[in-house]
Design a protein around this motif. Structure first.
Motif, PDB file in Angstrom:
ATOM      1  N   LEU A 160       0.865  -1.169   0.000  1.00 40.02           N
ATOM      2  CA  LEU A 160       0.000   0.000   0.000  1.00 40.02           C
ATOM      3  C   LEU A 160       0.903   1.222   0.000  1.00 40.02           C
ATOM      4  N   LYS A 161       0.850   1.987  -1.050  1.00 33.60           N
ATOM      5  CA  LYS A 161       1.662   3.189  -1.131  1.00 33.60           C
ATOM      6  C   LYS A 161       0.964   4.331  -0.398  1.00 33.60           C
ATOM      7  N   ARG A 162       1.733   5.141   0.293  1.00 32.97           N
ATOM      8  CA  ARG A 162       1.163   6.248   1.046  1.00 32.97           C
ATOM      9  C   ARG A 162       0.327   7.162   0.153  1.00 32.97           C
ATOM     10  N   GLU A 163       0.775   7.367  -1.095  1.00 33.57           N
ATOM     11  CA  GLU A 163       0.059   8.264  -1.988  1.00 33.57           C
ATOM     12  C   GLU A 163      -1.302   7.709  -2.410  1.00 33.57           C
ATOM     13  N   ASP A 164      -1.518   6.415  -2.241  1.00 38.72           N
ATOM     14  CA  ASP A 164      -2.843   5.850  -2.521  1.00 38.72           C
ATOM     15  C   ASP A 164      -3.906   6.424  -1.594  1.00 38.72           C
ATOM     16  N   LEU A 165      -3.482   6.917  -0.446  1.00 37.60           N
ATOM     17  CA  LEU A 165      -4.415   7.360   0.592  1.00 37.60           C
ATOM     18  C   LEU A 165      -4.722   8.853   0.542  1.00 37.60           C
ATOM     19  N   LEU A 166      -4.150   9.567  -0.408  1.00 37.43           N
ATOM     20  CA  LEU A 166      -4.296  11.024  -0.431  1.00 37.43           C
ATOM     21  C   LEU A 166      -5.751  11.483  -0.433  1.00 37.43           C
ATOM     22  N   LEU A 167      -6.531  11.001  -1.377  1.00 37.25           N
ATOM     23  CA  LEU A 167      -7.944  11.385  -1.473  1.00 37.25           C
ATOM     24  C   LEU A 167      -8.765  10.119  -1.636  1.00 37.25           C
ATOM     25  N   TYR A 168      -9.400   9.740  -0.555  1.00 41.36           N
ATOM     26  CA  TYR A 168     -10.016   8.432  -0.371  1.00 41.36           C
ATOM     27  C   TYR A 168     -11.531   8.625  -0.389  1.00 41.36           C
ATOM     28  N   LEU A 169     -12.174   8.112  -1.423  1.00 42.17           N
ATOM     29  CA  LEU A 169     -13.626   8.243  -1.547  1.00 42.17           C
ATOM     30  C   LEU A 169     -14.337   7.054  -0.934  1.00 42.17           C
ATOM     31  N   CYS A 170     -15.263   7.322  -0.017  1.00 41.98           N
ATOM     32  CA  CYS A 170     -16.164   6.290   0.518  1.00 41.98           C
ATOM     33  C   CYS A 170     -17.513   6.460  -0.172  1.00 41.98           C
ATOM     34  N   THR A 171     -17.992   5.422  -0.813  1.00 47.83           N
ATOM     35  CA  THR A 171     -19.232   5.545  -1.577  1.00 47.83           C
ATOM     36  C   THR A 171     -20.456   5.524  -0.664  1.00 47.83           C
ATOM     37  N   ASP A 172     -21.506   6.167  -1.145  1.00 54.46           N
ATOM     38  CA  ASP A 172     -22.802   6.155  -0.462  1.00 54.46           C
ATOM     39  C   ASP A 172     -23.844   6.540  -1.506  1.00 54.46           C
ATOM     40  N   ARG A 173     -24.576   5.554  -1.990  1.00 54.68           N
ATOM     41  CA  ARG A 173     -25.542   5.836  -3.049  1.00 54.68           C
ATOM     42  C   ARG A 173     -26.641   6.777  -2.594  1.00 54.68           C
ATOM     43  N   GLY A 174     -26.919   6.796  -1.286  1.00 57.67           N
ATOM     44  CA  GLY A 174     -27.951   7.677  -0.761  1.00 57.67           C
ATOM     45  C   GLY A 174     -27.576   9.141  -0.761  1.00 57.67           C
ATOM     46  N   LEU A 175     -26.286   9.431  -0.892  1.00 58.18           N
ATOM     47  CA  LEU A 175     -25.817  10.822  -0.876  1.00 58.18           C
ATOM     48  C   LEU A 175     -25.332  11.293  -2.249  1.00 58.18           C
ATOM     49  N   SER A 176     -25.612  10.502  -3.277  1.00 58.86           N
ATOM     50  CA  SER A 176     -25.066  10.781  -4.609  1.00 58.86           C
ATOM     51  C   SER A 176     -26.048  11.482  -5.539  1.00 58.86           C
ATOM     52  N   LEU A 177     -27.109  12.036  -4.997  1.00 57.50           N
ATOM     53  CA  LEU A 177     -28.088  12.805  -5.771  1.00 57.50           C
ATOM     54  C   LEU A 177     -28.698  11.994  -6.908  1.00 57.50           C
ATOM     55  N   GLY A 178     -28.869  10.697  -6.667  1.00 58.99           N
ATOM     56  CA  GLY A 178     -29.537   9.838  -7.630  1.00 58.99           C
ATOM     57  C   GLY A 178     -28.696   9.396  -8.805  1.00 58.99           C
ATOM     58  N   ARG A 179     -27.426   9.749  -8.821  1.00 55.37           N
ATOM     59  CA  ARG A 179     -26.564   9.385  -9.947  1.00 55.37           C
ATOM     60  C   ARG A 179     -26.053   7.956  -9.799  1.00 55.37           C
ATOM     61  N   PRO A 180     -25.855   7.236 -10.913  1.00 56.25           N
ATOM     62  CA  PRO A 180     -25.353   5.854 -10.849  1.00 56.25           C
ATOM     63  C   PRO A 180     -23.985   5.797 -10.182  1.00 56.25           C
ATOM     64  N   ILE A 181     -23.738   4.753  -9.424  1.00 54.17           N
ATOM     65  CA  ILE A 181     -22.494   4.669  -8.660  1.00 54.17           C
ATOM     66  C   ILE A 181     -21.275   4.623  -9.575  1.00 54.17           C
ATOM     67  N   THR A 182     -21.364   3.951 -10.705  1.00 52.36           N
ATOM     68  CA  THR A 182     -20.207   3.907 -11.602  1.00 52.36           C
ATOM     69  C   THR A 182     -19.903   5.294 -12.180  1.00 52.36           C
ATOM     70  N   GLU A 183     -20.942   6.067 -12.419  1.00 49.79           N
ATOM     71  CA  GLU A 183     -20.754   7.430 -12.930  1.00 49.79           C
ATOM     72  C   GLU A 183     -20.068   8.306 -11.890  1.00 49.79           C
ATOM     73  N   THR A 184     -20.493   8.178 -10.633  1.00 52.71           N
ATOM     74  CA  THR A 184     -19.894   9.008  -9.584  1.00 52.71           C
ATOM     75  C   THR A 184     -18.443   8.614  -9.323  1.00 52.71           C
ATOM     76  N   VAL A 185     -18.169   7.322  -9.324  1.00 51.38           N
ATOM     77  CA  VAL A 185     -16.794   6.860  -9.091  1.00 51.38           C
ATOM     78  C   VAL A 185     -15.883   7.292 -10.234  1.00 51.38           C
ATOM     79  N   GLU A 186     -16.358   7.150 -11.450  1.00 50.92           N
ATOM     80  CA  GLU A 186     -15.580   7.565 -12.618  1.00 50.92           C
ATOM     81  C   GLU A 186     -15.230   9.049 -12.543  1.00 50.92           C
ATOM     82  N   ALA A 187     -16.214   9.876 -12.223  1.00 46.18           N
ATOM     83  CA  ALA A 187     -15.986  11.324 -12.155  1.00 46.18           C
ATOM     84  C   ALA A 187     -15.037  11.674 -11.017  1.00 46.18           C
ATOM     85  N   ALA A 188     -15.185  11.003  -9.882  1.00 44.70           N
ATOM     86  CA  ALA A 188     -14.320  11.280  -8.730  1.00 44.70           C
ATOM     87  C   ALA A 188     -12.866  10.938  -9.042  1.00 44.70           C
ATOM     88  N   ILE A 189     -12.636   9.822  -9.700  1.00 49.37           N
ATOM     89  CA  ILE A 189     -11.275   9.432 -10.069  1.00 49.37           C
ATOM     90  C   ILE A 189     -10.703  10.419 -11.082  1.00 49.37           C
TER      91      ILE A 189
END
Length: 225
Positions: free
Chosen positions: A16-45
């Motif tokens: 596990l590289k330290r830089e992997d932890l810089l910006l760590y997204l925890c998913t929550d479909r209930g807080l994603s304003l109705g957007r598909p989870i794959t769409e939100t993850v793609e945009a976040a990355i």
């Protein structure tokens, strides 16, 4: 190490590289304003997220597995480690790079025995829990809630920046701050000793997920200098 080779190192050698932890997204479909989870993850990355933790507290096993496969297709293509929250069975079934467990989940030593080369993070909120997780072999800690938060019902009372800094100074493994972190306080958390920040609503509940991620990443990168 870059790209595919770096991702293989994370999964195969429990690196596990330290830089992997810089910006760590925890998913929550209930807080994603109705957007598909794959769409939100793609945009976040695309905006700079460096690790994704899939959290599906209420999903039945079959549904969780199916969602995990969909999200993994995105993270593998983008060469980002995928961490499964709580569910070692799901993590093993899909060959996830990591597992994240809490204080009431399977004990870390047992999870380590079963998880093979997977890296494991542990949620802690006290100095005692942090030291114990380190002694038991955690690869990193998720510490908080640093600030009050409504995104996680199980976050507990906020420990404050001083409490967070004390834990960072007391352990040798990387610490990720979580809980109530946003653009206004990210820099302070990094200065307190964090290897990175974990967020939910600061990215997923924003109108433009990619832009929100990019802003947070810029603050982190500037604060880490």
């Amino acid at each position: 190490m870059k790209g595919k080779a770096a991702l293989q190192a994370v999964g195969e050698n429990r690196m596990l590289k330290r830089e992997d932890l810089l910006l760590y997204l925890c998913t929550d479909r209930g807080l994603s304003l109705g957007r598909p989870i794959t769409e939100t993850v793609e945009a976040a990355i695309a905006g700079g997220v460096t690790m994704v933790q899939l959290r599906e507290k209420a999903a039945p096993t079959g549904e969780f597995y199916a969602i995990a496969r969909e999200v993994q297709a995105v993270t593998r293509r983008r060469h980002i480690p995928l961490v499964i929250n709580d569910r070692l069975d799901i993590a093993l079934a899909i060959g996830a790079e990591g597992l994240h467990i809490g204080q009431s989940d399977l004990p870390l030593r047992e999870a380590r025995r079963l998880a093979g080369d997977m890296f494991i993070g542990v949620s802690t909120s006290t100095l005692e829990e942090a030291r114990q997780a380190q002694a038991d072999g955690a690869d990193y800690l998720g510490v908080g809630a640093v600030y009050p938060t409504g995104s996680k019902a199980d976050a507990g009372e906020a420990i404050g920046l001083a409490g967070f800094a004390e834990i960072c100074a007391a352990v040798r493994i990387p610490v990720v701050g979580i809980g109530g972190i946003n653009t206004a306080n990210t820099a302070a958390v990094i200065r307190a000793g964090a290897a990175g920040i974990a967020v939910i609503s600061a990215i997923l509940s924003q109108p433009d997920i990619e832009a929100a991620s990019r802003t947070l990443r810029m603050i982190i990168d500037n604060g880490a200098k």
